[in-house]
Design an enzyme around this catalytic site. Structure first.
Site, mmCIF file in Angstrom:
data_model
loop_
_atom_site.group_PDB
_atom_site.id
_atom_site.type_symbol
_atom_site.label_atom_id
_atom_site.label_comp_id
_atom_site.label_asym_id
_atom_site.label_seq_id
_atom_site.Cartn_x
_atom_site.Cartn_y
_atom_site.Cartn_z
ATOM 1 N N GLU A 167 0.785 -1.203 -0.007
ATOM 2 C CA GLU A 167 -0.048 0.116 -0.142
ATOM 3 C C GLU A 167 1.055 1.457 0.069
ATOM 4 O O GLU A 167 2.038 1.044 0.465
ATOM 5 C CB GLU A 167 -0.602 -0.021 1.269
ATOM 6 C CG GLU A 167 -1.841 1.019 1.253
ATOM 7 C CD GLU A 167 -3.085 1.106 2.235
ATOM 8 O OE1 GLU A 167 -2.815 -0.127 3.226
ATOM 9 O OE2 GLU A 167 -3.874 1.912 2.330
ATOM 10 N N ASN A 206 -12.295 -1.432 -1.099
ATOM 11 C CA ASN A 206 -11.467 -1.966 0.180
ATOM 12 C C ASN A 206 -12.375 -1.599 1.319
ATOM 13 O O ASN A 206 -12.574 -0.382 1.506
ATOM 14 C CB ASN A 206 -10.134 -1.304 0.222
ATOM 15 C CG ASN A 206 -9.559 -1.889 1.752
ATOM 16 O OD1 ASN A 206 -9.091 -3.114 1.782
ATOM 17 N ND2 ASN A 206 -9.394 -0.794 2.399
ATOM 18 N N GLU A 207 -12.505 -2.316 2.356
ATOM 19 C CA GLU A 207 -13.279 -2.165 3.649
ATOM 20 C C GLU A 207 -14.313 -1.400 3.371
ATOM 21 O O GLU A 207 -14.252 -0.074 3.993
ATOM 22 C CB GLU A 207 -12.172 -1.811 4.720
ATOM 23 C CG GLU A 207 -11.372 -2.796 4.998
ATOM 24 C CD GLU A 207 -10.233 -2.524 6.204
ATOM 25 O OE1 GLU A 207 -10.137 -1.564 6.798
ATOM 26 O OE2 GLU A 207 -9.660 -3.639 6.437
ATOM 27 N N TYR A 215 -6.957 -9.160 11.557
ATOM 28 C CA TYR A 215 -5.579 -8.935 12.055
ATOM 29 C C TYR A 215 -5.249 -9.394 13.567
ATOM 30 O O TYR A 215 -6.360 -9.304 14.252
ATOM 31 C CB TYR A 215 -5.269 -7.296 12.350
ATOM 32 C CG TYR A 215 -5.009 -6.823 10.683
ATOM 33 C CD1 TYR A 215 -3.738 -6.948 10.368
ATOM 34 C CD2 TYR A 215 -6.088 -6.014 9.972
ATOM 35 C CE1 TYR A 215 -3.559 -6.063 9.024
ATOM 36 C CE2 TYR A 215 -5.853 -5.414 8.847
ATOM 37 C CZ TYR A 215 -4.584 -5.552 8.227
ATOM 38 O OH TYR A 215 -4.200 -4.937 6.917
ATOM 39 N N GLU A 237 -6.167 -9.082 3.763
ATOM 40 C CA GLU A 237 -5.307 -8.615 4.664
ATOM 41 C C GLU A 237 -5.414 -9.511 6.203
ATOM 42 O O GLU A 237 -6.305 -9.888 6.690
ATOM 43 C CB GLU A 237 -6.000 -7.295 5.059
ATOM 44 C CG GLU A 237 -5.657 -6.083 3.899
ATOM 45 C CD GLU A 237 -6.275 -4.890 4.349
ATOM 46 O OE1 GLU A 237 -5.954 -4.292 5.517
ATOM 47 O OE2 GLU A 237 -6.439 -3.892 3.527
HETATM 48 O O1 AHR Z 1 -2.981 -2.634 6.251
HETATM 49 C C1 AHR Z 1 -3.223 -1.265 6.898
HETATM 50 C C2 AHR Z 1 -4.728 -0.908 6.611
HETATM 51 O O2 AHR Z 1 -5.652 -1.887 7.374
HETATM 52 C C3 AHR Z 1 -5.286 -1.003 5.287
HETATM 53 O O3 AHR Z 1 -5.070 0.112 4.626
HETATM 54 C C4 AHR Z 1 -6.932 -1.338 5.634
HETATM 55 O O4 AHR Z 1 -7.509 -1.802 4.402
HETATM 56 C C5 AHR Z 1 -6.972 -2.004 6.902
HETATM 57 O O5 AHR Z 1 -7.659 -1.339 7.984
#
Ligand code: AHR
Length: 525
Positions: free
Chosen positions: A41, A188-189, A265, A321
């Site tokens: 990114e 995205n998101e 995450y 992600e």
């Molecule tokens: O990877 C960092 C960020 O995490 C990304 O830009 C986003 O999609 C997610 O919230």
């Protein structure tokens, strides 16, 4: 290297050991190499300083792209690279990143450090990077703040061969041949930084945008809708329903997306205080492993929702992600998400891959966040000297490269897997997966126990094993990490703790270690 041509009936098997039973002649679903995908990114020093240093840099480069980074990633057989975001994707306007670099408009990267982006790394630079890497491009389009026309024209610019307006524009910028664009993300998101949409609102837009992402000529684009955050199963259900509603007469492939994404995450305390990358205690380590193993529950539940609409499993789940997210390193820009990477991160990665392998029939792609200098990176570069360091996580990707496009093998456990109570539930301290391709099998074994070494028996059935070798990733402590001064503090070495056993092999797993065993196979046994 040991050599076992036949099982030896004279050996008395030890019965006190954990046994992993693997039927080498019963291959399961194929593990797509794309689950070993990556993500780059416009965030912190991932692109600028990480992948791209500009043509005038003293760091060896081609068109500004760092050749040492390319070489390191080629060794991983990097299958695909997602770009330009992340959150950045939904404020990126691709036309700002083409044409002469000194004439490109600037923009504010409001998500990541509120810095000014000069767009010197754009579409052509990204596609050149993918060519150098030998990786498939996965481009994320802008749904949050871009138009349908803008997205449609980007795909035309990239993939069209004739004299169309966008193909002509591409040629005027020096690229004659179209590129292949195997993967394209519809935003995205969308539930967050990608527009704060509701699930029905985004589902409606995903159908609209997907309609205009055309397959030009024989260059099909696999379209990935922006999927759920963590346990938002309703989001997945809404997207699956939107697809089901399109299934009627008159629907064309342009109207569909072929996959949904999932983001999850691993962090420790809370979103506000995620814990430190290198300074953590035993409890924090086990909490991390519990959080990492949660990926299994999430995939199982999202897959169950998908199964109810798509029992044939034609729609892919793309975990585009995943990885650890710690507090930024002291003294670094909080918006740059720069963190160190220890043996703990490596075990988070190995556990994720075991899970992805188990769901190979649904998980078609995954992208660790992110490749260089951001979050759970493969590579860290020193901002001053430019020196490059390979992280412990990098080594897990490399040790697992034999799983790319191999057929998964299920691993049945006999005996009691040791566990530890973490926040009121039992965390298994052992994780494994296996695959076979032709006459080679690869077994991945993680001992998550911080302090106790274990020996595991591989009970290998169905084919003869003509030879084996093993590698181990380990260090004195879980906090050990690599630096320019000590780049190989955590690096794989040949593993000598492997012996013949009456049922196959006996493998020693040091405390907090990751071991891969490669098997050379003969005929069915
Ligand atoms: O990877 C960092 C960020 O995490 C990304 O830009 C986003 O999609 C997610 O919230």
């Amino acid at each position: 290297m040991t050599t076992t041509t036949e099982k030896d009936p004279t050996m008395t098997p030890r019965t006190d050991l954990l046994t992993a039973v693997i039927n080498l002649d019963l291959p399961g679903p194929r593990i797509s190499r794309h689950i070993y995908g990556h993500f780059a990114e416009h965030l912190g020093r991932c692109i600028y300083g990480g992948f791209y240093v500009g043509e005038d840099s003293s760091i060896p480069n081609e068109g500004g792209i760092r050749l040492d980074v390319v070489e390191a990633l080629r060794a991983l057989k990097i299958p695909n690279l997602r770009w330009p975001g992340g959150c950045f994707a939904d404020e990126y306007h691709w036309r700002d990143g083409i044409g002469p670099r000194d004439e490109r408009p600037r923009m504010v990267n409001s998500h990541w450090g509120d810095i000014v982006e000069d767009n010197s790394f754009g579409t052509h630079e990204f596609m050149q990077l993918c060519e150098l890497l030998g990786a498939d491009p996965y481009v994320s389009g802008n749904v949050g703040s871009g138009t349908v026309q803008e997205m449609s024209e980007w795909v035309e610019y990239l993939t069209r061969a004739d004299e169309s307006p966008m193909a002509t524009l591409r040629r005027s910028n020096g690229r004659d041949e179209p590129w292949d664009l195997p993967f394209f993300g519809l935003g995205n998101e969308a539930w967050g930084c990608g527009g704060n949409m509701t699930a029905p609102g985004y589902a409606h837009l995903a159908r609209q945008y997907a309609t205009y992402v055309r397959n030009h000529g024989d260059r099909p684009v696999y379209k990935i809708a922006a999927g759920a955050n963590v346990e938002d199963y309703r989001w997945t259900e809404t997207l699956m329903k939107a697809l089901a509603d399109l299934g009627g007469a008159g629907a064309t492939q342009h109207q569909h997306f072929q996959a949904l994404s999932l983001h999850y995450y691993t962090y420790n305390q809370s979103w506000e205080d995620k814990g430190d990358a290198t300074s953590f205690d035993t409890e924090a380590y086990y909490t991390t492993m519990k959080r990492a193993r949660r990926m299994e529950e999430l995939i199982r539940n999202h897959a169950a929702v998908m199964d109810s609409y798509d029992p044939e499993r034609t729609i892919g789940l793309v975990v585009d992600e995943w990885g650890t997210w710690w507090n930024v390193e002291e003294g670094t820009n909080p918006g740059f998400l720069y963190q160190q990477n220890t043996l703990r991160d490596a075990l988070v990665a190995s556990v994720h891959f075991d899970i992805f392998h188990r769901f190979a029939d649904r998980v078609v792609m995954a992208n660790i966040a992110q490749t260089v200098n951001v979050l759970q990176a493969m590579i860290l570069t020193d901002p001053d000297s430019g020196a490059l360091v390979l992280t412990p996580s990098y080594h897990v990707f490399e040790m697992n490269s034999g799983h790319h496009d191999a057929d998964s093998l299920s691993v049945g456990i006999k005996g009691t897997v040791p566990t530890r109570d973490v926040e009121g539930s039992a965390l298994p301290l052992f994780s494994a997966s296996a695959s076979v391709t032709g006459d080679t099998a690869l077994v991945s074994l993680s001992n998550l126990d911080e302090s106790t070494a274990r020996t595991v028996v591989l009970d290998l059935r169905g084919r003869t094993v003509t030879g084996s070798s093993a590698r181990v990733l380990n260090a004195p402590t879980l906090q050990t990490h690599n630096t320019p001064e000590n780049p190989d503090a955590v690096a794989p070495v040949a593993h000598t703790g492997i012996r013949d056993h009456a049922h196959g092999l006996e493998v020693d797993l040091p405390a907090h270690s990751y071991v891969t065993v490669q098997l050379h196979l003969g005929s069915a046994g």
